[in-house]
Design a protein around this motif. Structure first.
Motif, PDB file in Angstrom:
ATOM      1  N   UNK A 135       0.840  -1.205   0.000  1.00  0.00           N
ATOM      2  CA  UNK A 135       0.000   0.000   0.000  1.00  0.00           C
ATOM      3  C   UNK A 135       0.875   1.255   0.000  1.00  0.00           C
ATOM      4  N   UNK A 136       0.341   2.370  -0.478  1.00  0.00           N
ATOM      5  CA  UNK A 136       1.082   3.642  -0.386  1.00  0.00           C
ATOM      6  C   UNK A 136       1.295   4.035   1.078  1.00  0.00           C
ATOM      7  N   UNK A 137       2.337   4.805   1.314  1.00  0.00           N
ATOM      8  CA  UNK A 137       2.654   5.327   2.651  1.00  0.00           C
ATOM      9  C   UNK A 137       2.875   4.193   3.655  1.00  0.00           C
ATOM     10  N   UNK A 138       3.715   3.258   3.234  1.00  0.00           N
ATOM     11  CA  UNK A 138       4.060   2.111   4.063  1.00  0.00           C
ATOM     12  C   UNK A 138       5.564   1.868   4.002  1.00  0.00           C
ATOM     13  N   UNK A 139       6.047   1.072   4.951  1.00  0.00           N
ATOM     14  CA  UNK A 139       7.461   0.712   5.002  1.00  0.00           C
ATOM     15  C   UNK A 139       7.662  -0.725   4.525  1.00  0.00           C
ATOM     16  N   UNK A 140       8.889  -1.046   4.157  1.00  0.00           N
ATOM     17  CA  UNK A 140       9.287  -2.418   3.907  1.00  0.00           C
ATOM     18  C   UNK A 140      10.723  -2.588   4.383  1.00  0.00           C
ATOM     19  N   UNK A 141      11.070  -3.787   4.812  1.00  0.00           N
ATOM     20  CA  UNK A 141      12.422  -4.041   5.320  1.00  0.00           C
ATOM     21  C   UNK A 141      12.960  -5.330   4.714  1.00  0.00           C
ATOM     22  N   UNK A 142      14.215  -5.277   4.309  1.00  0.00           N
ATOM     23  CA  UNK A 142      14.878  -6.439   3.719  1.00  0.00           C
ATOM     24  C   UNK A 142      16.192  -6.669   4.448  1.00  0.00           C
ATOM     25  N   UNK A 143      16.395  -7.885   4.905  1.00  0.00           N
ATOM     26  CA  UNK A 143      17.659  -8.262   5.535  1.00  0.00           C
ATOM     27  C   UNK A 143      18.542  -8.890   4.465  1.00  0.00           C
ATOM     28  N   UNK A 144      19.682  -8.253   4.197  1.00  0.00           N
ATOM     29  CA  UNK A 144      20.578  -8.738   3.150  1.00  0.00           C
ATOM     30  C   UNK A 144      22.022  -8.679   3.632  1.00  0.00           C
ATOM     31  N   UNK A 145      22.834  -9.517   3.061  1.00  0.00           N
ATOM     32  CA  UNK A 145      24.266  -9.476   3.323  1.00  0.00           C
ATOM     33  C   UNK A 145      24.987  -9.844   2.048  1.00  0.00           C
ATOM     34  N   UNK A 146      26.168  -9.327   1.871  1.00  0.00           N
ATOM     35  CA  UNK A 146      26.896  -9.613   0.643  1.00  0.00           C
ATOM     36  C   UNK A 146      27.518 -10.994   0.683  1.00  0.00           C
ATOM     37  N   UNK A 147      27.819 -11.514  -0.484  1.00  0.00           N
ATOM     38  CA  UNK A 147      28.407 -12.842  -0.611  1.00  0.00           C
ATOM     39  C   UNK A 147      29.495 -12.791  -1.682  1.00  0.00           C
ATOM     40  N   UNK A 148      30.531 -13.545  -1.479  1.00  0.00           N
ATOM     41  CA  UNK A 148      31.659 -13.551  -2.409  1.00  0.00           C
ATOM     42  C   UNK A 148      31.407 -14.497  -3.580  1.00  0.00           C
ATOM     43  N   UNK A 149      31.922 -14.111  -4.725  1.00  0.00           N
ATOM     44  CA  UNK A 149      31.852 -14.972  -5.898  1.00  0.00           C
ATOM     45  C   UNK A 149      32.791 -16.161  -5.734  1.00  0.00           C
ATOM     46  N   UNK A 150      32.332 -17.290  -6.246  1.00  0.00           N
ATOM     47  CA  UNK A 150      33.168 -18.487  -6.183  1.00  0.00           C
ATOM     48  C   UNK A 150      33.942 -18.716  -7.475  1.00  0.00           C
ATOM     49  N   UNK A 151      33.791 -17.820  -8.393  1.00  0.00           N
ATOM     50  CA  UNK A 151      34.459 -17.953  -9.679  1.00  0.00           C
ATOM     51  C   UNK A 151      33.534 -17.499 -10.784  1.00  0.00           C
ATOM     52  N   UNK A 165       4.656   8.659   1.253  1.00  0.00           N
ATOM     53  CA  UNK A 165       4.937   9.745   2.182  1.00  0.00           C
ATOM     54  C   UNK A 165       5.396   9.166   3.524  1.00  0.00           C
ATOM     55  N   UNK A 166       6.639   9.406   3.905  1.00  0.00           N
ATOM     56  CA  UNK A 166       7.158   8.832   5.151  1.00  0.00           C
ATOM     57  C   UNK A 166       6.458   9.400   6.379  1.00  0.00           C
ATOM     58  N   UNK A 167       5.964  10.638   6.289  1.00  0.00           N
ATOM     59  CA  UNK A 167       5.257  11.225   7.429  1.00  0.00           C
ATOM     60  C   UNK A 167       3.935  10.486   7.670  1.00  0.00           C
ATOM     61  N   UNK A 168       3.208  10.211   6.587  1.00  0.00           N
ATOM     62  CA  UNK A 168       1.955   9.475   6.714  1.00  0.00           C
ATOM     63  C   UNK A 168       2.220   8.031   7.149  1.00  0.00           C
ATOM     64  N   UNK A 169       3.303   7.450   6.624  1.00  0.00           N
ATOM     65  CA  UNK A 169       3.659   6.079   6.999  1.00  0.00           C
ATOM     66  C   UNK A 169       3.979   5.989   8.485  1.00  0.00           C
ATOM     67  N   UNK A 170       4.638   7.014   9.010  1.00  0.00           N
ATOM     68  CA  UNK A 170       5.026   7.020  10.420  1.00  0.00           C
ATOM     69  C   UNK A 170       3.853   7.301  11.339  1.00  0.00           C
TER      70      UNK A 170
END
Length: 268
Positions: A175-191, A257-262
């Motif tokens: 929906x508009x005026x909402x948050x989302x969160x993603x947990x990510x971490x980098x990973x090394x190439x194996x070749x 709108x972050x103000x409305x989301x908050x």
């Protein structure tokens, strides 16, 4: 429960006590995965595969949602994010390509009498959601299955192509005026023919880039500190000068709108 600071330290007594509480509630997110999946040292303790932190889940729901909100998780994996949502009075829809994982998650939610919703990516879903919370595969660091549509099996370019499609679909449901969160971490190439072995693929950076193109912008950047570390970290450093990674990025985005989301979220 957790102070709203940019460092989330899972090693503190408060965090560990809360983790014990959630385990007592029947969270068994390690079930539904093959023991041959690569063992990692992030977001888990004493399992053969990564298990998401229920306290981190609780914190994100506490900070960015209210009771009754609909939560969407396009990379649900194990049961933890769904169980915590149900226990906190949120509705939850989790998407996964592996039917055996969905079956296990459904079994656990039924035992706990939680009305959670699990689907494959190919089932139609017209619901509008209040929050997206997810943790995508870290490319091929863990192999979850042998399925062709499992992005952990894909080459790097194909992985990012599918990853962008999945995020695009997820954002369209928010929906508009909402948050989302993603947990990510980098990973090394194996070749790779294009990039040298051992270089990072820049997963957090590319996640921000993809969502920016969709009009969803980075609002908070947090660091989640893991418990423990790799037992081979000294050898890796002495031989390759590789620094052992004991943190993940928790990227919080805003749509609209972050103000409305908050304003709609309860005071902590």
């Amino acid at each position: 429960m957790i102070s709203p600071l940019s460092i989330l330290d899972s090693r503190t007594a408060k965090w560990l006590n809360r983790d014990t509480y959630w385990k007592s509630q029947g969270v068994q997110s390690e079930l539904g995965r093959d023991d041959t999946i690569t063992k990692l040292s992030f977001l888990h303790q004493n399992y053969n595969t990564s298990v998401f932190d229920p306290v981190l889940t609780e914190t994100m729901y506490d900070w960015f949602t209210i009771q009754g909100d609909n939560i969407y998780d396009p990379f649900c994996g194990g049961s933890v994010r769904g169980i915590v949502a149900g226990k906190m009075g949120r509705s939850y829809t989790g998407i996964d390509v592996r039917q055996e994982q969905l079956d296990e998650n459904i079994r656990q939610s039924t035992l706990l009498d939680l009305p959670l919703n699990y689907k494959t990516p190919y089932e139609k879903d017209t619901t509008d959601y209040d929050f997206i919370f997810t943790c995508p595969p870290y490319w091929n660091l863990e192999k979850y299955s042998n399925q062709e549509d499992d992005i952990s099996n894909m080459k790097e370019d194909d992985f990012f192509c599918e990853y962008e499609k999945i995020l695009t679909n997820a954002v369209s449901k928010l929906k508009p005026n909402r948050f989302m969160a993603i947990v990510v971490g980098d990973v090394r190439r194996r070749g790779d023919l294009k990039q040298p072995k051992g270089s990072y693929i820049l997963l957090p950076h590319k996640t921000i880039e993809i969502l920016s193109k969709l009009g969803v912008f980075l609002y908070n950047d947090l660091i989640y500190i893991n418990r423990g570390g790799s037992p081979t970290q000294k050898n890796h450093f002495n031989t390759y000068r590789k620094i052992s990674k004991i943190h993940q990025n928790v990227l919080v985005f805003n749509k609209g709108d972050w103000k409305k989301a908050s304003k709609r979220i309860n005071v902590i």
